[in-house]
Design a protein around this motif. Sequence first.
Motif, PDB file in Angstrom:
ATOM      1  N   GLU A  25       0.213  -1.241   0.073  1.00 54.41           N
ATOM      2  CA  GLU A  25       0.151  -0.413   0.254  1.00 54.41           C
ATOM      3  C   GLU A  25       0.880   1.627  -0.111  1.00 54.41           C
ATOM      4  N   GLY A  26       1.658   1.578   1.100  1.00 57.13           N
ATOM      5  CA  GLY A  26       2.867   2.553   0.610  1.00 57.13           C
ATOM      6  C   GLY A  26       3.300   2.448  -0.778  1.00 57.13           C
ATOM      7  N   ALA A  27       3.723   1.613  -1.541  1.00 57.36           N
ATOM      8  CA  ALA A  27       4.377   2.418  -2.414  1.00 57.36           C
ATOM      9  C   ALA A  27       3.245   2.680  -3.531  1.00 57.36           C
ATOM     10  N   TYR A  28       1.993   2.068  -3.527  1.00 55.64           N
ATOM     11  CA  TYR A  28       0.385   3.202  -4.575  1.00 55.64           C
ATOM     12  C   TYR A  28      -0.365   4.064  -3.461  1.00 55.64           C
ATOM     13  N   MET A  29       0.391   4.094  -2.306  1.00 54.33           N
ATOM     14  CA  MET A  29      -0.280   5.988  -1.748  1.00 54.33           C
ATOM     15  C   MET A  29       1.785   6.457  -2.341  1.00 54.33           C
ATOM     16  N   ALA A  30       2.323   6.178  -2.163  1.00 54.16           N
ATOM     17  CA  ALA A  30       3.618   7.192  -2.843  1.00 54.16           C
ATOM     18  C   ALA A  30       3.587   7.604  -4.094  1.00 54.16           C
ATOM     19  N   GLU A  31       2.920   7.060  -5.304  1.00 55.30           N
ATOM     20  CA  GLU A  31       2.809   7.359  -6.262  1.00 55.30           C
ATOM     21  C   GLU A  31       1.275   8.699  -6.132  1.00 55.30           C
ATOM     22  N   ILE A  32       0.574   8.276  -5.508  1.00 55.09           N
ATOM     23  CA  ILE A  32      -0.801   9.162  -5.057  1.00 55.09           C
ATOM     24  C   ILE A  32      -0.535  10.720  -4.901  1.00 55.09           C
ATOM     25  N   VAL A  33       0.481  10.501  -4.053  1.00 54.00           N
ATOM     26  CA  VAL A  33       1.407  11.800  -2.865  1.00 54.00           C
ATOM     27  C   VAL A  33       1.138  12.321  -3.891  1.00 54.00           C
ATOM     28  N   ARG A  34       2.696  11.489  -4.834  1.00 55.06           N
ATOM     29  CA  ARG A  34       3.183  12.021  -5.534  1.00 55.06           C
ATOM     30  C   ARG A  34       2.683  12.783  -6.846  1.00 55.06           C
ATOM     31  N   GLY A  35       1.391  12.314  -7.118  1.00 56.67           N
ATOM     32  CA  GLY A  35       1.029  13.143  -7.865  1.00 56.67           C
ATOM     33  C   GLY A  35       0.127  14.432  -7.624  1.00 56.67           C
ATOM     34  N   GLY A  36      -0.048  14.403  -6.330  1.00 53.34           N
ATOM     35  CA  GLY A  36      -0.643  15.293  -6.089  1.00 53.34           C
ATOM     36  C   GLY A  36       0.058  16.570  -5.771  1.00 53.34           C
ATOM     37  N   LEU A  37       2.137  15.858  -4.746  1.00 51.79           N
ATOM     38  CA  LEU A  37       2.801  17.514  -4.792  1.00 51.79           C
ATOM     39  C   LEU A  37       3.069  17.470  -6.664  1.00 51.79           C
TER      40      LEU A  37
END
Length: 302
Positions: free
Chosen positions: A161-173
């Motif tokens: 989950e951390g790997a997928y959330m990292a991409e979601i948060v990075r996309g938001g940033l």
Amino acid sequence: MSVTPGVRPRTRRDPKKSPWRYVAIAVILFLALSLADVALTNPNFGWSVVGQYLFSAVILNGLLLTLELTALVMIIGSVLGVLLAIMRTSSNAFVARSAWAYVWFFRGTPLLIQVIFWFNIAALFPEIELAVPFGPTLVGFDANALITPWTAAVLALSLNEGAYMAEIVRGGLLGVDRGQYEAAQALGMRPNKVFQIIMPQAVRTIIPPTANQLVTTFKNTALVSVIGLADLLHSAQVVYALNYQTIPLLIVAAFWYLLLTSLLSYVQALLERKYSKGYAPRSRPQARTESVVAKSAVAKEV
């Protein structure tokens, strides 16, 4: 706007008046009625058994464990995802590439393999130790006692989950205007202050896909049934292993997954509606009104 004399302007055909519209409706209704007929007349579905076990204690206990696992995994995965996203956007190339390697590995391998791997980690490390490199061991644990089905499930799902959330948060940033970063840096703000300014702006684009990821995580918890964790699916499997009512028990499990997924999807839709205010496209009534005004203007010119 001018119109050539003697030439009738083209008008767009209303799709609601197309005869194919009624053909599509008839085909869909036929298929729906056929499925309903099969489901209601085939005794092998065992609807009486479904009703018997739908609210049974063993099924509800499995559902509760599934919800607890989902909540814990989302919390750990979200925290890990934020840290990885910050690392990936770091100006330090080594830090950024390390975070990229983490995301690459956990997104590139099947989650089922990760679950089984963590459950069998004792075969690789009989003793899990915290030690100084090339030095003494500080603390050690028996891997078989430490890695239970619950621990293996939390580890596998949270790291993935951390790997997928990292991409979601990075996309938001990355969705925040670059000028915001430059303005904060021009004012001499520290990186933590810059993050406090940027993160609230990124939340608008982070929350909707996070809600979608929550739905996915809830369904992915079914994979832990392969390691014997008494989640919803495993509870149904235990019951049908005893009474041989496989299809009815699978329907029971599918019902609860579908119900909870629908509720989560509804919450997701509310969040998307809330955080898309000011960015959503024009509503259909507004577009229709503007179209009528435009046609009136054309008629006046003619």
